[in-house]
Design an enzyme around this catalytic site. Sequence first.
Site, PDB file in Angstrom:
ATOM      1  N   LYS A  46      67.605  52.909  56.132  1.00  0.00           N
ATOM      2  CA  LYS A  46      67.717  52.165  57.237  1.00  0.00           C
ATOM      3  C   LYS A  46      66.240  51.237  57.625  1.00  0.00           C
ATOM      4  O   LYS A  46      66.588  50.084  58.162  1.00  0.00           O
ATOM      5  CB  LYS A  46      67.996  52.881  58.559  1.00  0.00           C
ATOM      6  CG  LYS A  46      69.668  53.360  58.553  1.00  0.00           C
ATOM      7  CD  LYS A  46      70.794  52.432  58.537  1.00  0.00           C
ATOM      8  CE  LYS A  46      70.734  51.838  59.898  1.00  0.00           C
ATOM      9  NZ  LYS A  46      71.673  50.585  59.879  1.00  0.00           N
ATOM     10  N   TYR A  86      68.746  58.489  54.150  1.00  0.00           N
ATOM     11  CA  TYR A  86      69.374  57.838  55.029  1.00  0.00           C
ATOM     12  C   TYR A  86      68.418  57.102  55.750  1.00  0.00           C
ATOM     13  O   TYR A  86      68.506  55.913  56.040  1.00  0.00           O
ATOM     14  CB  TYR A  86      70.049  58.938  56.001  1.00  0.00           C
ATOM     15  CG  TYR A  86      70.569  58.148  57.267  1.00  0.00           C
ATOM     16  CD1 TYR A  86      71.205  57.008  57.401  1.00  0.00           C
ATOM     17  CD2 TYR A  86      69.994  58.623  58.530  1.00  0.00           C
ATOM     18  CE1 TYR A  86      71.389  56.310  58.639  1.00  0.00           C
ATOM     19  CE2 TYR A  86      70.113  57.966  59.683  1.00  0.00           C
ATOM     20  CZ  TYR A  86      70.877  56.904  59.757  1.00  0.00           C
ATOM     21  OH  TYR A  86      71.331  56.155  60.992  1.00  0.00           O
ATOM     22  N   PRO A 102      67.222  70.880  54.463  1.00  0.00           N
ATOM     23  CA  PRO A 102      65.897  70.405  53.847  1.00  0.00           C
ATOM     24  C   PRO A 102      65.212  69.276  54.595  1.00  0.00           C
ATOM     25  O   PRO A 102      65.863  68.457  54.837  1.00  0.00           O
ATOM     26  CB  PRO A 102      66.438  70.258  52.751  1.00  0.00           C
ATOM     27  CG  PRO A 102      67.480  70.764  52.308  1.00  0.00           C
ATOM     28  CD  PRO A 102      68.400  70.785  53.725  1.00  0.00           C
ATOM     29  N   THR A 131      68.348  52.870  63.831  1.00  0.00           N
ATOM     30  CA  THR A 131      68.043  54.236  64.351  1.00  0.00           C
ATOM     31  C   THR A 131      66.475  54.429  64.688  1.00  0.00           C
ATOM     32  O   THR A 131      65.682  53.964  63.947  1.00  0.00           O
ATOM     33  CB  THR A 131      68.748  55.096  63.387  1.00  0.00           C
ATOM     34  OG1 THR A 131      68.452  56.330  63.694  1.00  0.00           O
ATOM     35  CG2 THR A 131      68.157  54.940  61.946  1.00  0.00           C
ATOM     36  N   ASP A 132      66.575  55.397  65.541  1.00  0.00           N
ATOM     37  CA  ASP A 132      65.173  55.913  65.658  1.00  0.00           C
ATOM     38  C   ASP A 132      64.543  56.737  64.784  1.00  0.00           C
ATOM     39  O   ASP A 132      63.509  57.044  64.673  1.00  0.00           O
ATOM     40  CB  ASP A 132      65.050  56.813  67.154  1.00  0.00           C
ATOM     41  CG  ASP A 132      65.978  58.012  67.139  1.00  0.00           C
ATOM     42  OD1 ASP A 132      66.677  58.134  66.063  1.00  0.00           O
ATOM     43  OD2 ASP A 132      65.809  58.801  68.084  1.00  0.00           O
ATOM     44  N   GLU A 133      65.469  57.123  63.726  1.00  0.00           N
ATOM     45  CA  GLU A 133      64.867  58.070  62.694  1.00  0.00           C
ATOM     46  C   GLU A 133      64.233  57.385  61.771  1.00  0.00           C
ATOM     47  O   GLU A 133      63.608  57.895  60.654  1.00  0.00           O
ATOM     48  CB  GLU A 133      66.098  58.703  61.909  1.00  0.00           C
ATOM     49  CG  GLU A 133      67.110  59.463  62.709  1.00  0.00           C
ATOM     50  CD  GLU A 133      68.404  60.144  62.200  1.00  0.00           C
ATOM     51  OE1 GLU A 133      68.234  60.742  60.995  1.00  0.00           O
ATOM     52  OE2 GLU A 133      69.560  60.247  62.759  1.00  0.00           O
TER      53      GLU A 133
END
Length: 320
Positions: free
Chosen positions: A154, A150, A275, A123-125
Amino acid sequence: MKLLITGGAGFIGSNFIHYWHEKYPADSIVNIDKLTYAGNLNNLKGVAEEKNYRFVRSDICDQNETLDKAIKNCDVIVHFAAETHVDRSLNSADEFLRTNIFGTYNLLCYAKKYNKRFHHISTDEVFGSLDLESKEKFNEQTPYSPRNPYSASKASSDHIVQSFFHTHQLPITISNCSNNFGPYQNSEKFIPKAITNLINGQKVPVYGRGVNVRDWLHVEDHCRAIDLIIQKGRIGETYCVGGLTEDISNIDVIKIVLEEMNLKDDMIEFVTDRPGHDLKYAVDWTKINRELGYQPTFDFSTHLKTTIQWYLNNQWWWQN
């Protein structure tokens, strides 16, 4: 080709199985899925009856003969299986750490045993958050800076995958994609929650003031990108996969949905912000475009309209 798909009963994994089966009908697919709340075998209607498709209910964290045999007999592992919902990770991160980190490590150990091609979906997160006014975009050289359990899990799995390439010469690739949307996406996610709430006459919850920006990628475009990486991607490389060329805020996404469904802005309900809510994601997909020829098939609004229509036409699927 013989593919092993992990998490193939989930949103992106099941779309990928449909995509691959349609494009390469002679290839065989084994789908391994634990069938958590996010796994739904109804996603695979039309494929499940095919003789070259097989479903195996198993946990990627397990060490057993089933997983060993499945990996031994495949040519390529496409690893989708993951816990993905940020809100759930804020409440309890245990399953995120177990599945996303140890589960990936467990698969890599089996892949190393048989020297199997391994493509990891990320993911780009993992790159963190951009300022709303920033013109920057995430790319393959952006330093990792995850900001919730999360994305941290990753990021950890990405590093472990890369370590198996550098230390064991395992033939891996990684794709870091932006926010996906399309058919078969669980209604806890932003776009399907908006659509299904509105169909049910309920308001759409929007965090804060809806100013947060995401890069939206239609799941079919994502599947095509993965296909290109598997077929032509350079071993050991990471590819960022995005779907947009211009920024769009969450509130603007909802307004497009409302307009398409002939509803007014009074169906928006602003709620307390998440948050540590990341402000902005933007993905530079120059590398995969230049090297592999990837680009989105349609603009965001067109893909969003077809997605709305899918949820309208398939209420049997999400009402369950």
